[in-house]
Scaffold this active site. Sequence first.
Site, PDB file in Angstrom:
ATOM      1  N   SER A 129      -6.947  24.786   7.153  1.00 54.77           N
ATOM      2  CA  SER A 129      -5.836  23.869   6.878  1.00 54.77           C
ATOM      3  C   SER A 129      -4.961  24.396   5.758  1.00 54.77           C
ATOM      4  O   SER A 129      -5.445  25.042   4.820  1.00 54.77           O
ATOM      5  CB  SER A 129      -6.425  22.520   6.465  1.00 54.77           C
ATOM      6  OG  SER A 129      -5.455  21.756   5.789  1.00 54.77           O
ATOM      7  N   GLU A 131      -3.970  22.631   3.556  1.00 51.90           N
ATOM      8  CA  GLU A 131      -4.464  21.964   2.348  1.00 51.90           C
ATOM      9  C   GLU A 131      -5.295  22.925   1.490  1.00 51.90           C
ATOM     10  O   GLU A 131      -5.515  22.665   0.312  1.00 51.90           O
ATOM     11  CB  GLU A 131      -5.315  20.746   2.719  1.00 51.90           C
ATOM     12  CG  GLU A 131      -4.523  19.502   3.055  1.00 51.90           C
ATOM     13  CD  GLU A 131      -3.774  18.909   1.860  1.00 51.90           C
ATOM     14  OE1 GLU A 131      -4.417  18.620   0.840  1.00 51.90           O
ATOM     15  OE2 GLU A 131      -2.555  18.747   1.958  1.00 51.90           O
ATOM     16  N   TYR A 153     -11.314  17.319   0.429  1.00 49.55           N
ATOM     17  CA  TYR A 153     -11.013  17.768   1.798  1.00 49.55           C
ATOM     18  C   TYR A 153     -10.609  19.251   1.778  1.00 49.55           C
ATOM     19  O   TYR A 153     -11.136  20.067   2.542  1.00 49.55           O
ATOM     20  CB  TYR A 153      -9.884  16.920   2.411  1.00 49.55           C
ATOM     21  CG  TYR A 153      -9.372  17.501   3.696  1.00 49.55           C
ATOM     22  CD1 TYR A 153     -10.062  17.308   4.885  1.00 49.55           C
ATOM     23  CD2 TYR A 153      -8.210  18.283   3.722  1.00 49.55           C
ATOM     24  CE1 TYR A 153      -9.610  17.887   6.073  1.00 49.55           C
ATOM     25  CE2 TYR A 153      -7.756  18.845   4.900  1.00 49.55           C
ATOM     26  CZ  TYR A 153      -8.459  18.642   6.064  1.00 49.55           C
ATOM     27  OH  TYR A 153      -8.011  19.215   7.231  1.00 49.55           O
ATOM     28  N   LYS A 196       2.306   6.646  10.612  1.00 49.59           N
ATOM     29  CA  LYS A 196       2.470   5.371   9.899  1.00 49.59           C
ATOM     30  C   LYS A 196       3.949   4.986   9.924  1.00 49.59           C
ATOM     31  O   LYS A 196       4.302   3.828  10.158  1.00 49.59           O
ATOM     32  CB  LYS A 196       1.972   5.528   8.455  1.00 49.59           C
ATOM     33  CG  LYS A 196       1.989   4.256   7.656  1.00 49.59           C
ATOM     34  CD  LYS A 196       1.344   4.483   6.300  1.00 49.59           C
ATOM     35  CE  LYS A 196       1.451   3.250   5.435  1.00 49.59           C
ATOM     36  NZ  LYS A 196       0.869   3.458   4.101  1.00 49.59           N
ATOM     37  N   ALA A 284      -4.336  13.718  -7.031  1.00 50.73           N
ATOM     38  CA  ALA A 284      -3.781  15.080  -7.143  1.00 50.73           C
ATOM     39  C   ALA A 284      -3.021  15.336  -5.850  1.00 50.73           C
ATOM     40  O   ALA A 284      -3.596  15.271  -4.768  1.00 50.73           O
ATOM     41  CB  ALA A 284      -4.889  16.116  -7.326  1.00 50.73           C
TER      42      ALA A 284
HETATM   43  O1  G4F Z   1       0.164  12.639   6.584  1.00 54.23           O
HETATM   44  P1  G4F Z   1      -0.679  12.944   5.424  1.00 54.23           P
HETATM   45  O2  G4F Z   1      -1.793  12.007   5.147  1.00 54.23           O
HETATM   46  O3  G4F Z   1      -1.186  14.431   5.659  1.00 54.23           O
HETATM   47  P2  G4F Z   1      -1.748  15.560   4.656  1.00 54.23           P
HETATM   48  O4  G4F Z   1      -2.407  14.974   3.482  1.00 54.23           O
HETATM   49  O5  G4F Z   1      -0.645  16.530   4.405  1.00 54.23           O
HETATM   50  O6  G4F Z   1      -2.878  16.235   5.544  1.00 54.23           O
HETATM   51  C1  G4F Z   1      -2.703  16.513   6.921  1.00 54.23           C
HETATM   52  O7  G4F Z   1      -2.297  17.840   7.099  1.00 54.23           O
HETATM   53  C2  G4F Z   1      -3.253  18.846   6.693  1.00 54.23           C
HETATM   54  C3  G4F Z   1      -2.644  20.208   6.963  1.00 54.23           C
HETATM   55  O8  G4F Z   1      -1.841  20.559   5.880  1.00 54.23           O
HETATM   56  C4  G4F Z   1      -4.548  18.648   7.439  1.00 54.23           C
HETATM   57  F1  G4F Z   1      -5.435  19.579   7.056  1.00 54.23           F
HETATM   58  C5  G4F Z   1      -5.074  17.253   7.161  1.00 54.23           C
HETATM   59  O9  G4F Z   1      -6.267  17.033   7.899  1.00 54.23           O
HETATM   60  C6  G4F Z   1      -4.029  16.262   7.615  1.00 54.23           C
HETATM   61  O10 G4F Z   1      -3.869  16.398   9.005  1.00 54.23           O
HETATM   62  O11 G4F Z   1       0.204  13.037   4.105  1.00 54.23           O
HETATM   63  C7  G4F Z   1       1.369  13.842   4.028  1.00 54.23           C
HETATM   64  C8  G4F Z   1       2.099  13.562   2.724  1.00 54.23           C
HETATM   65  C9  G4F Z   1       1.221  13.588   1.483  1.00 54.23           C
HETATM   66  O12 G4F Z   1       1.886  14.289   0.472  1.00 54.23           O
HETATM   67  C10 G4F Z   1       1.066  12.128   1.076  1.00 54.23           C
HETATM   68  O13 G4F Z   1       0.914  11.905  -0.319  1.00 54.23           O
HETATM   69  O14 G4F Z   1       2.620  12.233   2.790  1.00 54.23           O
HETATM   70  C11 G4F Z   1       2.424  11.590   1.545  1.00 54.23           C
HETATM   71  N1  G4F Z   1       2.427  10.140   1.746  1.00 54.23           N
HETATM   72  C12 G4F Z   1       3.331   9.279   1.198  1.00 54.23           C
HETATM   73  N2  G4F Z   1       3.049   8.020   1.561  1.00 54.23           N
HETATM   74  C13 G4F Z   1       1.567   9.424   2.487  1.00 54.23           C
HETATM   75  C14 G4F Z   1       1.949   8.095   2.374  1.00 54.23           C
HETATM   76  N3  G4F Z   1       0.514   9.808   3.250  1.00 54.23           N
HETATM   77  C15 G4F Z   1      -0.170   8.835   3.914  1.00 54.23           C
HETATM   78  N4  G4F Z   1      -1.184   9.200   4.705  1.00 54.23           N
HETATM   79  N5  G4F Z   1       0.172   7.510   3.824  1.00 54.23           N
HETATM   80  C16 G4F Z   1       1.235   7.074   3.056  1.00 54.23           C
HETATM   81  O15 G4F Z   1       1.511   5.880   2.983  1.00 54.23           O
END
Ligand code: G4F
Length: 332
Positions: A129, A131, A153, A196, A284
């Site tokens: 990933s 990440e 993770y 979302k 973080a």
């Molecule tokens: O959609 P996210 O939860 O994905 P994230 O953390 O980037 O991880 C995904 O991608 C990775 C590959 O780079 C995978 F390995 C992992 O398994 C997963 O598929 O969050 C994306 C961004 C983050 O910066 C988070 O802080 O969106 C920001 N965010 C802002 N508001 C939010 C929210 N994320 C989530 N989930 N929910 C919110 O309300």
Amino acid sequence: MDARRALITGITGQDGSYLAEYLLDEGYEVHGIVRRVALEDPEHRLSRLSGFAGRLHLHAASLESYASIHQVIEKVHPEECYHLAAQSFVSYSFDDEFSTLNANINGTHFLLAALKNLARDCRFYFAGSSEMFGHAEEAPQNEKTRFHPRSSYGISKVAGFDLTRNYREAYQMHCSSGILFNHESPRRGYEFVTRKITSGVARIRAGKSKEVRLGNLEAKRDWGHAREYVTAMWRMLQQPEPDDYVIATGETHSVQEFAELAFSHAGLDYRDYVSPDPALHRPAEVNLLLGDASKAKAKLGWQFKIRFEDLVREMVEADCRALGVGSALPFG
Ligand code: G4F
């Protein structure tokens, strides 16, 4: 000639379902590891496989148990194994670091060890990933960029990546890792920010909701389409030599840009509906991810085609359709 046998962990998820479909189309005999509860509640838990579940061979097993993994490998004796299963929600990994590390690291290790003991010639794909780059020291990130994970993770994925490389070097197994940047689709889980937002847009259009609460709007991600990314996994295992590859679009956008576009596809202004929620910020954060997939292009002949705008539109339209409301402009 007999069909090639592939085994997929995480087959019920977004990537697993697209990969299973792709491999079936390529003529493979496709096996998947699922939790026992999934077989008992197929309508709900196997929903992403509906339409082709009957063509799959599903085996109940737990990645937390070496014995159960051993049994499946012994029975299936796969020629290709795609290890996609993981606790993959980064936010949750802050709530329970221990189970994220245990499940993700042990699951990978059990699988590799069982393959080494029972099917050493099986080609292995590990779902790494972006990440793993975390607080990256350079942008764009490529296969040589140093890892600096920012969550348990991310740490678990670095450990899985190292295990995969170690099995390649120590036991001469064909083990490859894909370092996939964020990849989305209408099959994405609702907990991830893209889904979302797009499901929130649809609920607002349907009059079922008035807002979407979001955390950090400034974070930037390199978002591609999952349906295209799984084909890169397959290409990696067709190479004569195992290796590691970054899979990305080379474009980055903020969460705010995603929201702006998603709402505008539905004729809405995101500023009227997105509410900031500090509780959703992570302890973080990974601020900027941007991938350089030139190695994949040169060696695998892989390149993304679906652009950011089209990905967002497809997701919004699918969620609106599911709720029986119009999506694309102009609204009617
Ligand atoms: O959609 P996210 O939860 O994905 P994230 O953390 O980037 O991880 C995904 O991608 C990775 C590959 O780079 C995978 F390995 C992992 O398994 C997963 O598929 O969050 C994306 C961004 C983050 O910066 C988070 O802080 O969106 C920001 N965010 C802002 N508001 C939010 C929210 N994320 C989530 N989930 N929910 C919110 O309300």
